[in-house]
Design an enzyme around this catalytic site. Structure first.
Site, PDB file in Angstrom:
ATOM      1  N   ASP A   1       0.847  -1.204   0.000  1.00  0.00           N
ATOM      2  CA  ASP A   1       0.000   0.000   0.000  1.00  0.00           C
ATOM      3  C   ASP A   1       0.882   1.254   0.000  1.00  0.00           C
ATOM      4  O   ASP A   1       0.386   2.373  -0.080  1.00  0.00           O
ATOM      5  CB  ASP A   1      -1.007  -0.002   1.156  1.00  0.00           C
ATOM      6  CG  ASP A   1      -0.343   0.030   2.520  1.00  0.00           C
ATOM      7  OD1 ASP A   1       0.899  -0.095   2.602  1.00  0.00           O
ATOM      8  OD2 ASP A   1      -1.071   0.188   3.529  1.00  0.00           O
ATOM      9  N   SER A   2       2.206   1.059   0.015  1.00  0.00           N
ATOM     10  CA  SER A   2       3.128   2.178  -0.212  1.00  0.00           C
ATOM     11  C   SER A   2       2.889   2.795  -1.588  1.00  0.00           C
ATOM     12  O   SER A   2       3.380   3.880  -1.886  1.00  0.00           O
ATOM     13  CB  SER A   2       4.589   1.731  -0.073  1.00  0.00           C
ATOM     14  OG  SER A   2       4.842   0.589  -0.857  1.00  0.00           O
TER      15      SER A   2
ATOM     16  N   ASP B   1      -1.159  -6.341  -0.371  1.00  0.00           N
ATOM     17  CA  ASP B   1      -1.042  -5.691   0.937  1.00  0.00           C
ATOM     18  C   ASP B   1      -2.406  -5.126   1.329  1.00  0.00           C
ATOM     19  O   ASP B   1      -2.963  -4.296   0.599  1.00  0.00           O
ATOM     20  CB  ASP B   1      -0.019  -4.552   0.804  1.00  0.00           C
ATOM     21  CG  ASP B   1       0.516  -4.094   2.141  1.00  0.00           C
ATOM     22  OD1 ASP B   1       0.274  -4.775   3.159  1.00  0.00           O
ATOM     23  OD2 ASP B   1       1.191  -3.053   2.160  1.00  0.00           O
TER      24      ASP B   1
ATOM     25  N   GLU C   1      10.024  -4.939   9.731  1.00  0.00           N
ATOM     26  CA  GLU C   1      10.483  -3.678   9.136  1.00  0.00           C
ATOM     27  C   GLU C   1      11.145  -2.827  10.206  1.00  0.00           C
ATOM     28  O   GLU C   1      10.522  -2.504  11.234  1.00  0.00           O
ATOM     29  CB  GLU C   1       9.299  -2.917   8.512  1.00  0.00           C
ATOM     30  CG  GLU C   1       9.739  -1.589   7.904  1.00  0.00           C
ATOM     31  CD  GLU C   1       8.651  -0.878   7.111  1.00  0.00           C
ATOM     32  OE1 GLU C   1       7.576  -1.456   6.888  1.00  0.00           O
ATOM     33  OE2 GLU C   1       8.909   0.283   6.708  1.00  0.00           O
TER      34      GLU C   1
HETATM   35  O1  KIV Z   1       3.398  -1.004   1.577  1.00  0.00           O
HETATM   36  C1  KIV Z   1       4.534  -1.484   1.560  1.00  0.00           C
HETATM   37  O2  KIV Z   1       5.300  -1.362   0.604  1.00  0.00           O
HETATM   38  C2  KIV Z   1       4.959  -2.192   2.745  1.00  0.00           C
HETATM   39  C3  KIV Z   1       6.426  -2.259   2.938  1.00  0.00           C
HETATM   40  C4  KIV Z   1       6.867  -1.030   3.642  1.00  0.00           C
HETATM   41  C5  KIV Z   1       6.799  -3.466   3.638  1.00  0.00           C
HETATM   42  O3  KIV Z   1       4.160  -2.603   3.535  1.00  0.00           O
END
Ligand code: KIV
Length: 284
Positions: free
Chosen positions: A48-49, A87, A186
């Site tokens: 969700d990044s 995610d 993380e």
């Molecule tokens: O959303 C994402 O890319 C993540 C990473 C920070 C692990 O959850």
């Protein structure tokens, strides 16, 4: 397109058993997925990044299930054999076990993922249990969990003190017992990551900025290639500055159009004289 066979959960556990580190990257779009597949990356996380890297938000909270599904579908088209993880975005699993199972099911049915990931420790064990009981592999996420960044006090190392480190160890065990096939750590100290990895029985531990002593490593793709201009975390290794290459190309393109250097003859198509003359006659 690569000739690789589809990566399965037994394949991933086999790598762990053989002591071979697992490779994992984030990915949000078709062309990048294509390259990651070609490079033989084992696991791909549609994080969700993407709220920050693709949609330009300041954080991950505004990201919706529909955003995630759209990007995950594109990634699956580019990476048909990678172990693909969706995610779960903010409020897609926090509200209830039922909501969590429904949304995890959407990733599997609509975007053809192999698994989902959610943030949180023991307090999320019932969500993990429910999703796993529905037959969906689920990865936990501990340490710096961006969806809770406000209560964690910012993007910083988690588990520096013994008490907080003990809580992360307990949370990892709770997730494993609830049925998580993997846990992402993380930004926790390397020795905390090592202890969790050593204590994992049936759970793959992945490190993001948490040191080498895990079963696998994750990097954020945009950090690896200088594609997120706002911020570069210390934990990220830069393997090339694609951002610089792209910016340079864009500036040159703008200059060449102004100076009438582009397009050159090889960039467009002509027409036979006879056809052109006939056309002009028709116009007269
Ligand atoms: O959303 C994402 O890319 C993540 C990473 C920070 C692990 O959850």
């Amino acid at each position: 397109m690569s000739e690789r066979k589809k990566i399965t959960l037994p394949d991933l556990f086999k790598k762990v058993e053989q002591g071979k580190p697992i490779t994992m990257l984030t990915c949000y779009d078709y062309p990048t997925a294509y390259f990651q597949e070609e490079a033989g990356i084992d696991m791909i996380l549609v994080g969700d990044s993407l709220g920050m890297t693709m949609l330009g938000y300041d954080g991950t909270l505004p990201v919706t299930m529909n955003d995630m599904i759209r990007h995950t579908q594109a990634v699956r088209r580019g990476a048909p054999t990678a172990w693909l993880i969706g995610d779960m975005p903010y409020m897609s699993y926090q509200i209830s076990v039922e909501e969590a199972i429904r949304n995890a099911g959407r990733f599997m049915a609509e975007a053809h993922t192999d698994a989902v990931k959610l943030e949180g420790g023991a307090e999320m064990a019932d969500r993990v249990d429910g999703i796993a009981a529905a037959g969906i592999p689920v990865m936990g996420h501990l340490g710096l969990t961006p969806q809770s960044v406000s209560s964690l006090g910012g993007f910083r190392l988690q588990g520096k003190g013994a008490l907080q480190a003990k809580k992360i160890l307990d949370d990892a065990k709770a997730l494993e017992k609830a049925g998580a096939y993997a846990v992402l750590l993380e930004l926790v100290p390397d020795r905390v990551c090592q202890l969790i990895t050593e204590r994992a029985n049936d759970c793959i531990i992945i490190s993001l900025g948490s040191g080498p002593l895990a079963h696998g490593q994750l990097l954020i793709y945009h950090d690896m290639f200088g594609l997120y201009p706002k911020f570069k975390p210390r934990m990220a290794k830069v393997y090339g500055n694609a951002g610089e290459v792209i910016l340079d190309g864009l500036k040159r393109y703008a200059e060449e159009v102004q100076e009438e250097v582009f397009p050159a003859q090889e960039h467009y198509f002509g027409m036979k004289d006879k056809e052109f003359e006939e056309l002009l006659e028709m116009l007269d």
